[in-house]
Design an enzyme around this catalytic site. Structure first.
Site, short mmCIF file in Angstrom:
data_model
loop_
_atom_site.label_atom_id
_atom_site.label_comp_id
_atom_site.label_asym_id
_atom_site.label_seq_id
_atom_site.Cartn_x
_atom_site.Cartn_y
_atom_site.Cartn_z
CE LYS A 1 2.16 -7.26 -49.16
NZ LYS A 1 1.67 -8.04 -48.11
CD GLU B 1 6.43 -12.09 -48.28
OE1 GLU B 1 6.33 -10.87 -48.50
OE2 GLU B 1 5.73 -12.67 -47.41
N1 LIG Z 1 2.76 -8.57 -40.10
C1 LIG Z 1 3.09 -8.37 -41.38
O1 LIG Z 1 4.19 -8.67 -41.83
C2 LIG Z 1 2.14 -7.76 -42.34
C3 LIG Z 1 0.78 -7.75 -42.08
N2 LIG Z 1 -0.06 -7.22 -43.03
C4 LIG Z 1 -1.50 -7.23 -42.82
O2 LIG Z 1 -1.85 -6.14 -41.96
C5 LIG Z 1 -3.02 -6.50 -41.18
C6 LIG Z 1 -2.67 -6.39 -39.70
O3 LIG Z 1 -1.57 -7.25 -39.45
P1 LIG Z 1 -0.73 -7.23 -38.08
O4 LIG Z 1 -0.60 -5.85 -37.58
O5 LIG Z 1 0.48 -8.04 -38.35
O6 LIG Z 1 -1.72 -8.06 -37.13
P2 LIG Z 1 -1.77 -8.05 -35.53
O7 LIG Z 1 -2.44 -9.33 -35.17
O8 LIG Z 1 -0.43 -7.74 -34.97
O9 LIG Z 1 -2.75 -6.82 -35.19
C7 LIG Z 1 -4.11 -6.79 -35.50
C8 LIG Z 1 -4.78 -5.84 -34.53
O10 LIG Z 1 -6.14 -5.66 -34.92
C9 LIG Z 1 -6.93 -5.65 -33.74
N3 LIG Z 1 -8.30 -6.01 -34.12
C10 LIG Z 1 -8.77 -7.21 -34.53
N4 LIG Z 1 -10.07 -7.13 -34.83
C11 LIG Z 1 -10.45 -5.83 -34.58
C12 LIG Z 1 -11.67 -5.13 -34.70
N5 LIG Z 1 -12.77 -5.72 -35.14
N6 LIG Z 1 -11.69 -3.82 -34.37
C13 LIG Z 1 -10.55 -3.20 -33.92
N7 LIG Z 1 -9.37 -3.83 -33.79
C14 LIG Z 1 -9.30 -5.13 -34.14
C15 LIG Z 1 -6.25 -6.66 -32.80
O11 LIG Z 1 -6.64 -6.44 -31.47
C16 LIG Z 1 -4.79 -6.35 -33.08
O12 LIG Z 1 -4.29 -5.35 -32.22
C17 LIG Z 1 -3.38 -7.93 -41.63
O13 LIG Z 1 -4.31 -7.87 -42.67
C18 LIG Z 1 -2.05 -8.47 -42.15
O14 LIG Z 1 -2.21 -9.53 -43.05
C19 LIG Z 1 0.38 -6.63 -44.18
C20 LIG Z 1 1.71 -6.60 -44.46
C21 LIG Z 1 2.70 -7.18 -43.57
O1 LIG Z 2 2.18 -9.72 -46.23
C1 LIG Z 2 3.09 -10.06 -45.50
C2 LIG Z 2 4.50 -9.83 -45.85
O2 LIG Z 2 4.61 -9.24 -47.12
C3 LIG Z 2 2.73 -10.73 -44.21
O3 LIG Z 2 3.84 -10.97 -43.38
C4 LIG Z 2 1.98 -12.00 -44.51
O4 LIG Z 2 1.50 -12.52 -43.28
C5 LIG Z 2 2.86 -13.01 -45.23
O5 LIG Z 2 2.09 -14.08 -45.71
P1 LIG Z 2 2.04 -15.49 -44.93
O6 LIG Z 2 1.46 -15.20 -43.57
O7 LIG Z 2 1.16 -16.36 -45.78
O8 LIG Z 2 3.47 -15.99 -44.83
#
Ligand SMILES: NC(=O)C1=CN([C@@H]2O[C@H](COP(=O)(O)OP(=O)(O)OC[C@H]3O[C@@H](n4cnc5c(N)ncnc54)[C@H](O)[C@@H]3O)[C@@H](O)[C@H]2O)C=CC1
Ligand SMILES: O=C(CO)[C@H](O)[C@H](O)COP(=O)(O)O
Length: 299
Positions: free
Chosen positions: A169, A176
């Site tokens: 990833k 990306e």
């Molecule tokens: N947004 C994206 O495009 C993508 C995100 N990811 C990854 O997925 C993960 C989550 O990303 P998102 O959903 O976008 O983030 P987000 O910020 O939308 O959600 C994170 C959630 O985790 C909760 N949280 C934080 N610390 C916590 C804890 N200790 N215990 C319980 N809940 C907790 C927060 O309250 C929040 O609801 C990250 O590692 C991110 O890098 C992976 C692929 C794509």
């Molecule tokens: O994993 C992802 C998409 O594939 C997340 O959107 C990630 O946050 C992208 O990386 P960056 O925040 O550095 O732009």
């Protein structure tokens, strides 16, 4: 199957919805009570703490973490640790650094799967692409959950031993960055160049049969449709950068040249000086397109 989901933000909520949609049961926890309420509205059983979540799970626990990479994963695992045994499985579906995942797999009492997740919140309808590392038996055990969260059985694969899912990833994200950079450069020339072009139509015609068609290019089309050919108020500041930095660091360590990914990462750092480059403004808007990341805008 019954799945505990911890972290119910943009991505975790989709995991909940898709797993419920496949007729599994979900117990959901987040630090944010509103996020827990949203999961409960969707049909999940809500938990008000990690120990409450584990109490509500069957004897063989299956838990999916979707919290921000870094400290939040360690804190959550620390809290889970005393409740876990060798027959349990924990999946980290976030963008964790692969070496952290190797360390966590070694210290966790449960089987630990590091799962790179691609598709972003915008990919929810289709399902995600999942790259999984860790013990084969645990991957097989979670197969029906992976089928539900991914696009289907072809949308997930075991990459190999612990760390390999997040390693793949990490490299995906480097790619990306470079793709966003090259689309940005092409559209910048078209925008600054000698014809007065409608960039939405350019992206649209490219998306219909051209060699360079792709989902990111569809998101370029969407960005021009919603913001205009000049990208309106979208600023030239590109946030993020951790996964790209890890990719470049790993490439240096392995002595593999990655000039395009390195340049794309450098553009992000340089963008924070704010000088108005079109390619940076498009990359900024594309991060919203797939990831629903906030779009810095200019005054
Ligand atoms: N947004 C994206 O495009 C993508 C995100 N990811 C990854 O997925 C993960 C989550 O990303 P998102 O959903 O976008 O983030 P987000 O910020 O939308 O959600 C994170 C959630 O985790 C909760 N949280 C934080 N610390 C916590 C804890 N200790 N215990 C319980 N809940 C907790 C927060 O309250 C929040 O609801 C990250 O590692 C991110 O890098 C992976 C692929 C794509
Ligand atoms: O994993 C992802 C998409 O594939 C997340 O959107 C990630 O946050 C992208 O990386 P960056 O925040 O550095 O732009």
């Amino acid at each position: 199957m019954q799945l505990g989901v911890i972290g119910l933000g943009r991505m975790g909520q989709i995991v909940v919805d898709r797993v419920l949609g496949a007729d599994h049961d979900v117990v959901a926890f987040d630090l944010d009570a509103e996020a827990v309420a949203t999961a409960a509205d969707a049909g999940a059983e809500s938990a008000d703490s990690i120990s409450d979540l584990v109490d509500r799970l069957d004897e063989e626990k299956r838990i999916w973490l979707m919290v921000p990479a870094g400290e939040a994963v360690d804190v959550t695992l620390e809290e889970l640790e005393s409740h876990l045994g060798p027959d349990d499985v924990v999946v980290d579906g976030g963008n964790s650094y692969f070496e952290d995942s190797v360390r966590r797999a070694e210290s966790c009492s449960a089987a630990y799967l590091d799962c790179g997740t691609s598709g972003g919140p915008a990919g929810a309808e289709l399902g995600f692409s999942l790259m999984v590392g860790g013990p084969e038996w645990a991957y097989a055990e979670l197969e029906s959950v992976f089928d539900a969260v991914a696009t289907g059985p072809d949308g997930h694969e075991r990459m190999g031993e612990s760390g390999s899912g997040h390693y793949v990833k990490m490299v995906h994200n480097g790619v990306e960055y470079a793709l966003m950079q090259t689309y940005g450069e092409g559209f910048e020339l078209l925008h600054e160049g000698r014809y007065d072009l409608d960039l939405e139509s350019v992206a649209s015609v490219w998306n219909n049969g051209a060699v360079i068609r792709s989902w990111l290019l569809e998101l370029c089309e969407e960005a021009f449709r919603e913001e205009g050919s000049d990208l309106g108020t979208v600023a030239d500041r590109i946030e993020g950068g951790s996964t790209g930095t890890w990719t470049v660091q790993e490439a240096l360590e392995q002595e593999v040249p990655l000039p395009l990914i390195y340049t794309a990462l450098g553009e992000r750092f340089d963008s924070r000086a704010d000088d108005g480059r079109f390619s940076r403004r498009l990359a900024n808007r594309l991060r919203y397109g797939f990831g629903r990341h906030e779009v810095p805008r200019r005054e």
